[in-house]
Design a protein around this motif. Structure first.
Motif, PDB file in Angstrom:
ATOM      1  N   SER A  93      50.986  40.424  38.695  1.00  0.00           N
ATOM      2  CA  SER A  93      51.111  39.050  38.201  1.00  0.00           C
ATOM      3  C   SER A  93      50.313  38.090  39.081  1.00  0.00           C
ATOM      4  O   SER A  93      49.601  37.209  38.569  1.00  0.00           O
ATOM      5  CB  SER A  93      52.583  38.647  38.182  1.00  0.00           C
ATOM      6  N   ARG A  94      50.398  38.251  40.410  1.00  0.00           N
ATOM      7  CA  ARG A  94      49.637  37.400  41.325  1.00  0.00           C
ATOM      8  C   ARG A  94      48.141  37.587  41.121  1.00  0.00           C
ATOM      9  O   ARG A  94      47.375  36.608  41.102  1.00  0.00           O
ATOM     10  CB  ARG A  94      50.002  37.736  42.777  1.00  0.00           C
ATOM     11  N   SER A  96      46.570  38.618  38.462  1.00  0.00           N
ATOM     12  CA  SER A  96      46.173  38.045  37.170  1.00  0.00           C
ATOM     13  C   SER A  96      45.999  36.533  37.271  1.00  0.00           C
ATOM     14  O   SER A  96      45.076  35.957  36.690  1.00  0.00           O
ATOM     15  CB  SER A  96      47.209  38.384  36.092  1.00  0.00           C
ATOM     16  N   GLU A  97      46.887  35.884  38.021  1.00  0.00           N
ATOM     17  CA  GLU A  97      46.778  34.434  38.221  1.00  0.00           C
ATOM     18  C   GLU A  97      45.528  34.087  39.018  1.00  0.00           C
ATOM     19  O   GLU A  97      44.854  33.092  38.731  1.00  0.00           O
ATOM     20  CB  GLU A  97      48.015  33.913  38.954  1.00  0.00           C
ATOM     21  N   ASP A  98      45.207  34.932  39.998  1.00  0.00           N
ATOM     22  CA  ASP A  98      44.032  34.670  40.826  1.00  0.00           C
ATOM     23  C   ASP A  98      42.732  34.780  40.034  1.00  0.00           C
ATOM     24  O   ASP A  98      41.828  33.957  40.196  1.00  0.00           O
ATOM     25  CB  ASP A  98      43.985  35.638  42.024  1.00  0.00           C
ATOM     26  N   GLY A 100      42.518  34.789  36.682  1.00  0.00           N
ATOM     27  CA  GLY A 100      42.572  34.008  35.452  1.00  0.00           C
ATOM     28  C   GLY A 100      42.647  34.818  34.181  1.00  0.00           C
ATOM     29  O   GLY A 100      42.443  34.290  33.082  1.00  0.00           O
ATOM     30  N   GLU A 101      42.939  36.118  34.274  1.00  0.00           N
ATOM     31  CA  GLU A 101      43.087  36.954  33.076  1.00  0.00           C
ATOM     32  C   GLU A 101      43.980  38.149  33.400  1.00  0.00           C
ATOM     33  O   GLU A 101      44.145  38.517  34.565  1.00  0.00           O
ATOM     34  CB  GLU A 101      41.731  37.423  32.564  1.00  0.00           C
ATOM     35  N   ASP A 102      44.534  38.754  32.344  1.00  0.00           N
ATOM     36  CA  ASP A 102      45.420  39.894  32.510  1.00  0.00           C
ATOM     37  C   ASP A 102      44.582  41.169  32.531  1.00  0.00           C
ATOM     38  O   ASP A 102      44.157  41.682  31.498  1.00  0.00           O
ATOM     39  CB  ASP A 102      46.436  39.938  31.366  1.00  0.00           C
TER      40      ASP A 102
END
Length: 292
Positions: A93-94, A96-98, A100-102
Motif C-alpha cells: 500500500s505504501r 503504491s502511494e509512492d 501513484g499506481e497499484d
C-alpha cells in the motif's frame, strides 16, 4: 538658543546610546544562536542518525511466533530505538502511494516481504556497528535479507564530523568579531566625549574617577543589549520548538540557563573591557592628538 543646543546634545547622546545598545544586542543574539547550535550539534546529529532505518525482510515461511520473538528481542536490545512490524500488504500500500499506481494489478501478485523496520539509537549508528547488527540478524534462518541505506549513513557520518569542526571554528571567529564590533561601537561613543575626558583630567581628576562613569554607563548598555538579545533568542526558541518539536531544543533547562547566562555575562564583560581600554587610550593622548 541654549535650550535648542541642549536638546540637540540630548538627542545625539540618546542616538549614541541606542546605536551601542543595538550593536551589542545584535552581536550577542548571533552569539547566543551559535552557542545553542554548538550545544545542540550532537543532539541534531543524533536526530538524523536515528532516522536511518534497518529493514529486516522475513521469508514467507517465517512463523508468526518467530516473528513475534524477533520483534520483542529487537525492542529489548540496547541498540534499538524502535522496531515496527510492517506486513507485506502494508508495504504494498505504501509503495503504491509512492509511485501513484497499484503495481499489484500489473504483476498479479504481491512480491514484497513482511519486514521489521528498526531504527537504532544514535550511539550505535556507525557503519561498522550497523554492519555487525545486520550480519547478526541475517544469520537467522527465517530472515530473507537485512538492508539499510549504507551510502546515506556514510555521508551522514562524514558530514557530522565536518559540521562539528566547522561550528567550532565559526564559534571562535564569531566571538572575535563580536568583541571587535562591540569594542568599535563603544570606542566611537567615547570618542565623541574625548574633550570632556581631557578637560576633567586637566582639572585634576584621576584616571579611575574619569573612567568610572563611562564604565558604569556602558555596562548598563551592555546589560540592556544582552536583555534585548535574550528576548530575541527566547522568541526564536519558542518558534523553533513550536514548529520543530522533534529537535527538543527546550528539553534541557540547564543547557538553556548556561547559554542565557553566558550571553548576559559576555555582554557585561565585553562592555567593561572595551570601555576600560577606550577611555585609557584617550586619557593617555596629548591634547594636540585629540583633533586627529
Amino acid at each position: 538658543m541654549s535650550k535648542s543646543f541642549e536638546r540637540f546634545q540630548k538627542r545625539k547622546l540618546i542616538s549614541s546610546y541606542f546605536s551601542v545598545t543595538l550593536s551589542i544586542a545584535l552581536v550577542l543574539f548571533l552569539l547566543g544562536v551559535l552557542g545553542l547550535l554548538v550545544l545542540n550539534t550532537q543532539k541534531l546529529a543524533n536526530h538524523f542518525k536515528e532516522q536511518i532505518t534497518l529493514s529486516v525482510f522475513l521469508k514467507d515461511s517465517a512463523r508468526e511466533v518467530e516473528i513475534d520473538q524477533l520483534q520483542k528481542s529487537l525492542v529489548m536490545a540496547e541498540y534499538t530505538k524502535s522496531a515496527v512490524f510492517v506486513s507485506k500488504e502494508e508495504a504494498a500500500s505504501r509503495h503504491s502511494e509512492d509511485i501513484g499506481e497499484d503495481f499489484m494489478e500489473f504483476l498479479g501478485y504481491n512480491p514484497l516481504k513482511n519486514s521489521i523496520d528498526v531504527n537504532l539509537n544514535a550511539g550505535f549508528v556507525s557503519t561498522a556497528q550497523v554492519d555487525s547488527i545486520a550480519t547478526d540478524l541475517a544469520s537467522r534462518s527465517f530472515v530473507e535479507e537485512v538492508s539499510y541505506d549504507r551510502p546515506t549513513l556514510e555521508l551522514l557520518t562524514e558530514n557530522v564530523k565536518r559540521v562539528g569542526i566547522g561550528i567550532l571554528v565559526a564559534s571562535g571567529v564569531f566571538t572575535l568579531i563580536a568583541f571587535l564590533l562591540i569594542n568599535s561601537s563603544i570606542r566611537l561613543s567615547i570618542y565623541s566625549k574625548r574633550f570632556i575626558i581631557k578637560t576633567m583630567q586637566m582639572v585634576g581628576a584621576t584616571k579611575s574617577f574619569i573612567r568610572r562613569p563611562f564604565i558604569w554607563t556602558n555596562i548598563k548598555l551592555g546589560m540592556l543589549g544582552a536583555i534585548v538579545a535574550l528576548l530575541s533568542l527566547a522568541g526564536l526558541l519558542f518558534y523553533l520548538n513550536r514548529n520543530f518539536p522533534q529537535l527538543g531544543l527546550t528539553e534541557d533547562p540547564a543547557q538553556l540557563i548556561a547559554v542565557f547566562s553566558g550571553v548576559f555575562l559576555l555582554g557585561i564583560l565585553i562592555s567593561l573591557v572595551s570601555t576600560y581600554f577606550a577611555t585609557q587610550r584617550f586619557l593617555n593622548l596629548r591634547t594636540d592628538d585629540l583633533y586627529y
